[in-house]
Design a protein around this motif. Sequence first.
Motif, mmCIF file in Angstrom:
data_model
loop_
_atom_site.group_PDB
_atom_site.id
_atom_site.type_symbol
_atom_site.label_atom_id
_atom_site.label_comp_id
_atom_site.label_asym_id
_atom_site.label_seq_id
_atom_site.Cartn_x
_atom_site.Cartn_y
_atom_site.Cartn_z
ATOM 1 N N LEU A 1 0.821 -1.223 0.000
ATOM 2 C CA LEU A 1 0.000 0.000 0.000
ATOM 3 C C LEU A 1 0.852 1.268 0.000
ATOM 4 C CD1 LEU A 1 -2.721 -1.050 2.627
ATOM 5 C CD2 LEU A 1 -3.120 -0.587 0.191
ATOM 6 N N ASN A 2 2.173 1.099 0.001
ATOM 7 C CA ASN A 2 3.098 2.240 0.033
ATOM 8 C C ASN A 2 2.815 3.180 1.214
ATOM 9 O OD1 ASN A 2 4.654 1.604 -2.296
ATOM 10 N ND2 ASN A 2 2.951 2.286 -3.581
ATOM 11 N N ILE A 3 2.608 2.569 2.377
ATOM 12 C CA ILE A 3 2.284 3.327 3.581
ATOM 13 C C ILE A 3 3.476 4.144 4.074
ATOM 14 C CG2 ILE A 3 1.694 3.119 6.031
ATOM 15 C CD1 ILE A 3 -0.677 2.538 4.224
ATOM 16 N N PHE A 4 4.680 3.566 3.987
ATOM 17 C CA PHE A 4 5.840 4.165 4.640
ATOM 18 C C PHE A 4 6.646 5.066 3.711
ATOM 19 C CE2 PHE A 4 5.176 0.063 6.817
ATOM 20 C CZ PHE A 4 4.979 0.527 8.111
ATOM 21 N N PRO A 5 7.208 6.151 4.246
ATOM 22 C CA PRO A 5 8.209 6.926 3.486
ATOM 23 C C PRO A 5 9.402 6.013 3.186
ATOM 24 C CG PRO A 5 7.542 8.076 5.487
ATOM 25 C CD PRO A 5 6.979 6.703 5.587
ATOM 26 N N ASN A 6 10.174 6.362 2.165
ATOM 27 C CA ASN A 6 11.270 5.484 1.737
ATOM 28 C C ASN A 6 12.284 5.195 2.832
ATOM 29 O OD1 ASN A 6 10.295 5.103 -0.851
ATOM 30 N ND2 ASN A 6 11.377 6.878 -1.683
ATOM 31 N N ASP A 7 12.593 6.198 3.675
ATOM 32 C CA ASP A 7 13.611 5.967 4.705
ATOM 33 C C ASP A 7 13.134 4.956 5.742
ATOM 34 O OD1 ASP A 7 11.719 7.795 5.612
ATOM 35 O OD2 ASP A 7 13.114 8.838 6.926
ATOM 36 N N ILE A 8 11.873 5.049 6.119
ATOM 37 C CA ILE A 8 11.340 4.080 7.087
ATOM 38 C C ILE A 8 11.190 2.714 6.439
ATOM 39 C CG2 ILE A 8 9.285 3.420 8.408
ATOM 40 C CD1 ILE A 8 9.000 6.204 9.337
ATOM 41 N N LYS A 9 10.706 2.678 5.191
ATOM 42 C CA LYS A 9 10.551 1.393 4.506
ATOM 43 C C LYS A 9 11.886 0.659 4.424
ATOM 44 C CE LYS A 9 8.928 -0.750 0.229
ATOM 45 N NZ LYS A 9 8.306 -0.527 -1.105
ATOM 46 N N PHE A 10 12.946 1.368 4.052
ATOM 47 C CA PHE A 10 14.272 0.768 3.941
ATOM 48 C C PHE A 10 14.717 0.202 5.284
ATOM 49 C CE2 PHE A 10 18.895 1.241 4.389
ATOM 50 C CZ PHE A 10 19.341 0.457 3.335
ATOM 51 N N THR A 11 14.519 0.964 6.355
ATOM 52 C CA THR A 11 14.958 0.532 7.680
ATOM 53 C C THR A 11 14.120 -0.634 8.189
ATOM 54 O OG1 THR A 11 15.531 2.843 8.125
ATOM 55 C CG2 THR A 11 15.544 1.348 9.989
ATOM 56 N N VAL A 12 12.816 -0.601 7.939
ATOM 57 C CA VAL A 12 11.945 -1.695 8.366
ATOM 58 C C VAL A 12 12.316 -2.988 7.639
ATOM 59 C CG1 VAL A 12 9.574 -2.579 8.362
ATOM 60 C CG2 VAL A 12 10.017 -0.231 9.076
ATOM 61 N N VAL A 13 12.593 -2.882 6.328
ATOM 62 C CA VAL A 13 12.986 -4.071 5.557
ATOM 63 C C VAL A 13 14.257 -4.680 6.149
ATOM 64 C CG1 VAL A 13 13.879 -4.856 3.335
ATOM 65 C CG2 VAL A 13 11.846 -3.400 3.419
ATOM 66 N N ASN A 14 15.225 -3.852 6.471
ATOM 67 C CA ASN A 14 16.459 -4.350 7.091
ATOM 68 C C ASN A 14 16.180 -4.964 8.456
ATOM 69 O OD1 ASN A 14 18.129 -3.663 4.972
ATOM 70 N ND2 ASN A 14 18.667 -1.661 5.808
ATOM 71 N N TYR A 15 15.333 -4.309 9.216
ATOM 72 C CA TYR A 15 14.962 -4.812 10.546
ATOM 73 C C TYR A 15 14.299 -6.181 10.441
ATOM 74 C CZ TYR A 15 12.137 -5.044 14.859
ATOM 75 O OH TYR A 15 11.521 -5.441 16.026
ATOM 76 N N LEU A 16 13.495 -6.364 9.413
ATOM 77 C CA LEU A 16 12.751 -7.620 9.255
ATOM 78 C C LEU A 16 13.644 -8.797 8.863
ATOM 79 C CD1 LEU A 16 9.493 -6.358 7.521
ATOM 80 C CD2 LEU A 16 9.691 -7.348 9.795
#
Length: 205
Positions: free
Chosen positions: A109-124
């Motif tokens: 759904l493209n909920i997150f800004p790119n910086d948060i999306k990148f960090t969340v993906v790494n966190y996951l």
Amino acid sequence: MIDKKVEILSKYVPAAAAPLIAKWIDFYKVDFKISRSRNSKFGDYMPPQRGYGHKISVNYNLNVYAFLVTTVHEFAHLVTWNDLKHLAKPHGVEWKNNFKKMMQPFFELNIFPNDIKFTVVNYLENPAASSCSDINLYKALRSYDEKPAGALNVEQVLENQFFTMKNGRTFKKLEKIRKRYRCIEVKSGLIYLFSPIAEVYLTEN
């Protein structure tokens, strides 16, 4: 009823995410509470016990992205408990897999800004027990907070500078030890270890 949940949730998460969270609350029959602020955690999950169903609480004062990530984190606990009850480790492989799976719709759904999306993906790649304990994710999420004037993080304070906490206690910053900073309290002379992302205010000697 679900429309009312969506309306309320839209005040705490991005609007596009609210309908799915509302559906989860109804589907899993969760007692979902928006909680007071807690310094040690963003949210928590309690499994059914003593005749009560699932319970999830999330701190009310989180920004919309931190609130959403925390909510998904706690729902992943719920799904893991439904699957395995007490057999699964609290933040084991099963929980990690459920967390990844439940985050996916919000990426789509493209909920997150790119910086948060990148960090969340790494966190996951290997989620920690708490988003508070992953420095990179914590920083990314907190960067969207509305900070009080003059506030900064301990890591931004120079060595030997003085700073004050919200409660008025004053410290002098010393050297870094592994992931934390040694700081001496001016009044007591006692040494404390501070997280690099603790919020403080510069002060005069």
